[in-house]
Design a protein around this motif. Structure first.
Motif, PDB file in Angstrom:
ATOM      1  N   LYS A 135     -27.437  33.741  12.817  1.00  0.00           N
ATOM      2  CA  LYS A 135     -27.195  32.565  13.320  1.00  0.00           C
ATOM      3  C   LYS A 135     -28.568  31.658  12.822  1.00  0.00           C
ATOM      4  N   VAL A 173     -24.531  26.061  15.015  1.00  0.00           N
ATOM      5  CA  VAL A 173     -24.489  27.122  14.113  1.00  0.00           C
ATOM      6  C   VAL A 173     -23.374  27.193  13.203  1.00  0.00           C
ATOM      7  N   ASP A 195     -18.752  32.850   8.668  1.00  0.00           N
ATOM      8  CA  ASP A 195     -20.158  32.970   9.457  1.00  0.00           C
ATOM      9  C   ASP A 195     -20.812  33.910   8.541  1.00  0.00           C
ATOM     10  N   ALA A 226     -20.573  31.282  21.917  1.00  0.00           N
ATOM     11  CA  ALA A 226     -20.889  30.344  21.083  1.00  0.00           C
ATOM     12  C   ALA A 226     -20.365  28.836  21.561  1.00  0.00           C
TER      13      ALA A 226
END
Length: 450
Positions: A349, A134, A280, A107
């Motif tokens: 994402k 993201v 997330d 990432a």
């Protein structure tokens, strides 16, 4: 006599080799010049041109000595990576926390080479920009690198991360209700942008709108990706969190079957990864307040370029849930369609904040990129254009749409040199890059269409 001819022949061969090497060297220089001139510096933010400043001492053998800048931790044997002051990261693939570190480095960094035991990555301005896009925060990136690293983090690396992520991700360009808005949860940032004369010209004001009035709205943090089927790897979540369970114990045994000394995962790595993973994948309905202003559609490119110059590049998003102008498609995934964990993760994402983020999903060959695209179309449920590299790929996409989704044949339109379906009543057009970029004369029907 013979020796003279042989010498002249060898001299001629040497001359031809020298000429060929000069031509190859010139060709290489031309390629390097072209690659550097592809993107003008005016189209890039200043932080994207930044590089890690390295101050390394050299020993008597000419090797770089980082011992004065980095200090080895006492529990370095359970930490998975080395982070050097030049931005290169070396990850041990045999570490018990390899999965945690691998997902995190993918990432924030760009892979350089990944052999069997040691993987190499590099921190760049663009990789950090992608990390912020993201949802990763500057403090989270630095903090987790500190926990994963075997040594202390150099001050130059921390400053480089802050420089590249300070202003990224704070401003977005959102398409909703077929109108474009510049949106941010930071009112002071929008006020700073509105002081610029170029941004003021791009702003679209209503007749009764005040000079400094901003539109206040609320956004949800609930993921827009709603999958009815479970992932193929039902135990992936448990294995990702509990690394000291049965899987770890089975590998840490002696030849006689007895338990060996378990290599414990540091609690700070485990707890912080759970925090990032929870943030997330959190799907609870919530939200935050944002402010925005509308912009002119014919000034979008001008605004994007100006925001890059002001060090506030715009992240593009599509609020398809609130799009009432474009009709919804009657399409969904079949009940038998099941995504793999890496496919689901890439889609989360993309749809993590209730909208569709603009970006690039990179997956290797055979990883199921077509199914990811089909799932994205089924999630947005709007008209879609799929561009492929060849006519064979067009037929593949068409068959994959029919295999994984409930789409009808009449909804799919192919546009290639061999197959030109009539786009009457269709909602999904599959074509190639060359057909779309075709500049010669088309038939009247397709000239109106394109």
């Amino acid at each position: 006599m013979g020796n003279g001819k042989r010498n002249r022949k060898e001299q001629g061969q040497d001359g031809r080799r020298g000429k060929r090497s000069r031509v190859e060297a010139k060709h290489t220089e031309d390629i390097d010049d072209e690659s550097q001139d592809n993107v003008p510096e005016s189209a890039l933010p200043k932080s994207a041109l930044a590089h890690v400043e390295e101050e390394a001492h050299h020993d008597e053998f000419g090797a770089k000595d980082y011992r004065t800048q980095m200090f080895l931790k006492q529990d370095h044997s359970v930490r998975p990576l080395w982070l050097s002051p030049d931005g290169h990261i070396f990850l041990e693939s045999f570490s018990p926390v390899y999965k945690h570190a691998h997902d995190f480095l993918i990432a924030i960094a760009e892979p350089v080479c990944r052999p069997q035991h040691i993987h190499e990555y590099k921190l760049t301005a663009y990789s950090l920009y992608a990390a912020v896009s993201v949802g990763l925060q500057t403090s989270d990136i630095i903090e987790y690198l500190k926990r994963l690293s075997k040594t202390s983090i150099p001050d130059g690396i921390q400053e480089f991360i802050r420089l590249c992520t300070l202003s990224y991700g704070k401003v977005k360009m959102v398409l909703k209700h077929n109108r474009y808005f510049v949106e941010s949860p930071f009112p002071d940032v929008l006020q700073k942008l509105l002081k610029d004369p170029v941004v003021q010209q791009c702003r679209l004001r209503a007749a009764d709108e005040a000079e400094e009035e901003l539109v206040v709205s609320k956004v949800t943090t609930k993921s827009a990706l709603q999958l009815k089927n479970k992932s193929r790897d039902d135990a992936s979540t448990g294995a990702k969190i509990n690394l000291t369970g049965a899987a770890a114990n089975s590998s840490n045994t002696t030849k006689d079957g007895g338990p060996a000394d378990e290599e414990k995962v540091p609690e700070d790595i485990h707890d912080f990864y759970e925090k990032l993973d929870k943030d997330d994948d959190d799907e609870e309905a919530g939200g935050g307040q944002t402010v925005s202003f509308e912009i002119r559609q014919d000034e979008i490119e001008t605004l994007q370029k100006r925001c890059i110059e002001l060090e506030y590049p715009l992240l593009a998003e599509y609020d398809f849930r609130n799009d009432t102008l474009n009709p919804d498609l009657s399409i969904d995934l079949k009940p038998t369609t099941i995504l793999r964990p890496h496919q689901e993760k890439s889609l989360r994402k993309m749809f993590g904040n209730g909208r569709a983020r603009s970006g690039v999903i990179v997956l290797p060959c055979g990883a199921g990129k077509t199914l990811v695209g089909v799932t994205a179309v089924c999630t947005v449920r709007k008209r879609a254009l799929c561009l492929c590299t060849s006519a064979v790929a067009v037929e593949q996409w068409r068959s994959q749409f029919k295999m994984w989704s409930t789409v009808d044949d009449g909804m799919i339109c192919r546009f290639t040199a061999d197959a030109k379906d009539k786009p009457i009543g269709c909602s999904i057009c599959i074509s190639t890059y060359s057909m779309i970029a075709h500049t010669t004369k088309r038939s009247l029907f397709y000239s109106i269409l394109f």
